[in-house]
Design a protein around this motif. Structure first.
Motif, PDB file in Angstrom:
ATOM      1  N   HIS A 131      85.573  36.790  37.826  1.00 60.87           N
ATOM      2  CA  HIS A 131      84.698  37.950  37.583  1.00 60.87           C
ATOM      3  C   HIS A 131      85.064  38.784  36.362  1.00 60.87           C
ATOM      4  O   HIS A 131      84.814  39.994  36.338  1.00 60.87           O
ATOM      5  CB  HIS A 131      84.633  38.867  38.815  1.00 60.87           C
ATOM      6  CG  HIS A 131      84.358  38.164  40.117  1.00 60.87           C
ATOM      7  ND1 HIS A 131      83.572  37.036  40.203  1.00 60.87           N
ATOM      8  CD2 HIS A 131      84.752  38.435  41.390  1.00 60.87           C
ATOM      9  CE1 HIS A 131      83.510  36.638  41.468  1.00 60.87           C
ATOM     10  NE2 HIS A 131      84.220  37.463  42.210  1.00 60.87           N
ATOM     11  N   HIS A 150      81.941  29.017  40.022  1.00 59.11           N
ATOM     12  CA  HIS A 150      82.061  29.991  41.121  1.00 59.11           C
ATOM     13  C   HIS A 150      80.673  30.442  41.548  1.00 59.11           C
ATOM     14  O   HIS A 150      80.079  31.335  40.944  1.00 59.11           O
ATOM     15  CB  HIS A 150      82.900  31.187  40.639  1.00 59.11           C
ATOM     16  CG  HIS A 150      83.243  32.185  41.701  1.00 59.11           C
ATOM     17  ND1 HIS A 150      84.533  32.501  42.049  1.00 59.11           N
ATOM     18  CD2 HIS A 150      82.465  32.942  42.503  1.00 59.11           C
ATOM     19  CE1 HIS A 150      84.536  33.416  42.996  1.00 59.11           C
ATOM     20  NE2 HIS A 150      83.284  33.714  43.297  1.00 59.11           N
ATOM     21  N   GLU A 177      87.534  31.225  47.884  1.00 63.64           N
ATOM     22  CA  GLU A 177      87.866  32.378  47.073  1.00 63.64           C
ATOM     23  C   GLU A 177      88.890  33.211  47.830  1.00 63.64           C
ATOM     24  O   GLU A 177      88.702  33.505  49.007  1.00 63.64           O
ATOM     25  CB  GLU A 177      86.589  33.196  46.806  1.00 63.64           C
ATOM     26  CG  GLU A 177      86.777  34.428  45.965  1.00 63.64           C
ATOM     27  CD  GLU A 177      85.432  35.124  45.683  1.00 63.64           C
ATOM     28  OE1 GLU A 177      84.375  34.633  46.107  1.00 63.64           O
ATOM     29  OE2 GLU A 177      85.460  36.192  45.043  1.00 63.64           O
ATOM     30  N   ASP A 202      79.089  33.705  40.169  1.00 59.53           N
ATOM     31  CA  ASP A 202      79.053  34.445  41.439  1.00 59.53           C
ATOM     32  C   ASP A 202      77.630  34.554  41.985  1.00 59.53           C
ATOM     33  O   ASP A 202      77.317  35.457  42.763  1.00 59.53           O
ATOM     34  CB  ASP A 202      79.677  35.843  41.288  1.00 59.53           C
ATOM     35  CG  ASP A 202      80.208  36.408  42.602  1.00 59.53           C
ATOM     36  OD1 ASP A 202      80.549  35.621  43.496  1.00 59.53           O
ATOM     37  OD2 ASP A 202      80.269  37.642  42.733  1.00 59.53           O
ATOM     38  N   HIS A 228      89.951  36.783  43.590  1.00 61.31           N
ATOM     39  CA  HIS A 228      89.107  37.974  43.393  1.00 61.31           C
ATOM     40  C   HIS A 228      90.002  39.206  43.476  1.00 61.31           C
ATOM     41  O   HIS A 228      90.595  39.467  44.518  1.00 61.31           O
ATOM     42  CB  HIS A 228      88.035  37.998  44.490  1.00 61.31           C
ATOM     43  CG  HIS A 228      87.123  39.194  44.454  1.00 61.31           C
ATOM     44  ND1 HIS A 228      85.751  39.083  44.402  1.00 61.31           N
ATOM     45  CD2 HIS A 228      87.381  40.517  44.459  1.00 61.31           C
ATOM     46  CE1 HIS A 228      85.203  40.288  44.392  1.00 61.31           C
ATOM     47  NE2 HIS A 228      86.173  41.184  44.431  1.00 61.31           N
TER      48      HIS A 228
END
Ligand SMILES: [Zn+2]
Length: 342
Positions: A225, A31, A138, A292, A180
């Motif tokens: 995340h 990612h 995403e 990220d 997300h």
């Protein structure tokens, strides 16, 4: 740093990687973003990115578009990313859908989902699969605005009918979905001042997210995340509960040194927290790395933090989280050979 090579995709799919005791564990970053918008020179940032990947022992990166709410002027996705990664198929791949499916979901209230919206979603998913993408993403469910620039607030119910249709399409196409979602177990006030685009109250989403996970257990859903959250609710106990209940749930780990640290895997002394280690031991095949990193930022802090995280794990867990899980989850036919350190 050892020399890195990821051989061209092998016909025999998941070949065993070679490892050396002296080498650093190679990382697959699932990612990362080449830029914040189309105005960034995606091709140049990607090719310059190879050096930055090398520096941190990242052998393979999947680029994906952020979850664009609309703004066609800035959007980039499958078309732009395919041309970027096709120059380096041994090092780079892409996911897509942030530029298309995410926009469709954000612009369609759950009660207004028509047959034509469902058809559009299925067609977008088919086009993503045909483009050579390794995943769909995403996709935003609860995405807070940082307050910087026009970074958007985005929010949809996790049991939105188009999200159900998305995971059905993903299962059919055998592609993981990268999601997300700030963790919000129950409606809560915005935890801290984060920018005027965010609402004063965030809607609870965990129960609806569990409905999404249960809707199609053949769909591999990656909750991006882990280790970085703004609500401070994405705790080890919450992640443990959800992983235990939902075998199709995976998590990609992001460590941001400047972000909120309460649920970071790092203790203040830089070691990995015991609770995190126990969670990884319990679910060793469910975690991957997703830094990220934005490659139009000059700062590599997220890449460096991912490296420190992997280096802080016991060797067996390090290999699983750094690359073995990602290779299996994304069906990556990439063989890694590790040269001895120079
Ligand atoms: Zn994200």
């Amino acid at each position: 740093m050892a020399g890195w090579m990821a051989a061209a995709p092998a016909a025999d799919a998941l070949a065993e990687e070679q490892t050396t005791s002296a080498g650093t564990v190679p990382i697959f970053d699932t990612h990362a973003h080449p830029g914040r918008g189309r105005h960034a020179n995606l091709s140049r940032t990607a090719s310059q990115g190879l050096n930055r990947m090398d520096h941190h022992g990242i052998v393979y990166t999947i680029f994906l578009p952020p979850p664009f709410p609309s703004e066609p002027r800035e959007r980039y996705g499958a078309r732009e990313l395919a041309s970027v990664v096709n120059e380096h198929p041994d090092r780079l791949a892409f996911a897509a859908g942030g530029e298309s499916i995410n926009v469709l979901i954000m612009s369609t209230p759950p009660a207004s989902v028509t047959a034509s919206a469902l058809k559009q979603l299925a067609e977008d998913a088919d086009a993503i699969a045909r483009s050579g993408a390794k995943a769909i993403g995403e996709i935003a469910i609860e995405h807070l605005s940082s307050g910087r620039g026009r970074h958007p607030y985005e929010s949809v119910p996790a049991d939105h009918p188009l999200l159900f249709a998305l995971v059905d399409a993903a299962a059919r196409l055998d592609l993981p979905v990268d999601v997300h979602m700030e963790a919000v177990p129950a409606d809560m006030p915005l935890p801290r001042a984060m920018g005027p685009a965010n609402p004063p109250v965030l809607p609870g989403n965990i129960t609806a997210f569990e409905r999404l996970l249960d809707h199609n257990r053949e769909a591999r859903i990656i909750w991006a995340h882990a280790g970085w959250d703004n609500t401070l609710e994405r705790t080890v106990p919450l992640m443990r509960t959800l992983l235990g209940r939902h075998p199709n749930l995976y998590m990609s780990i992001k460590v941001q040194p400047q972000g909120p640290q309460r649920n970071s895997p790092f203790a203040p002394d830089g070691s990995i927290k015991a609770g995190w280690l126990a969670l990884l031991r319990e679910f060793p095949d469910r975690f991957i790395i997703g830094t990220d990193q934005f490659y139009d930022d000059e700062d590599d802090d997220r890449l460096a933090a991912a490296r420190r995280f992997i280096d802080g794990l016991p060797p067996d867990l390090a290999a699983s989280v750094a690359h073995e899980n990602a290779r299996r989850l994304y069906r990556l036919a990439i063989r890694i050979s590790i040269q001895a350190p120079r």
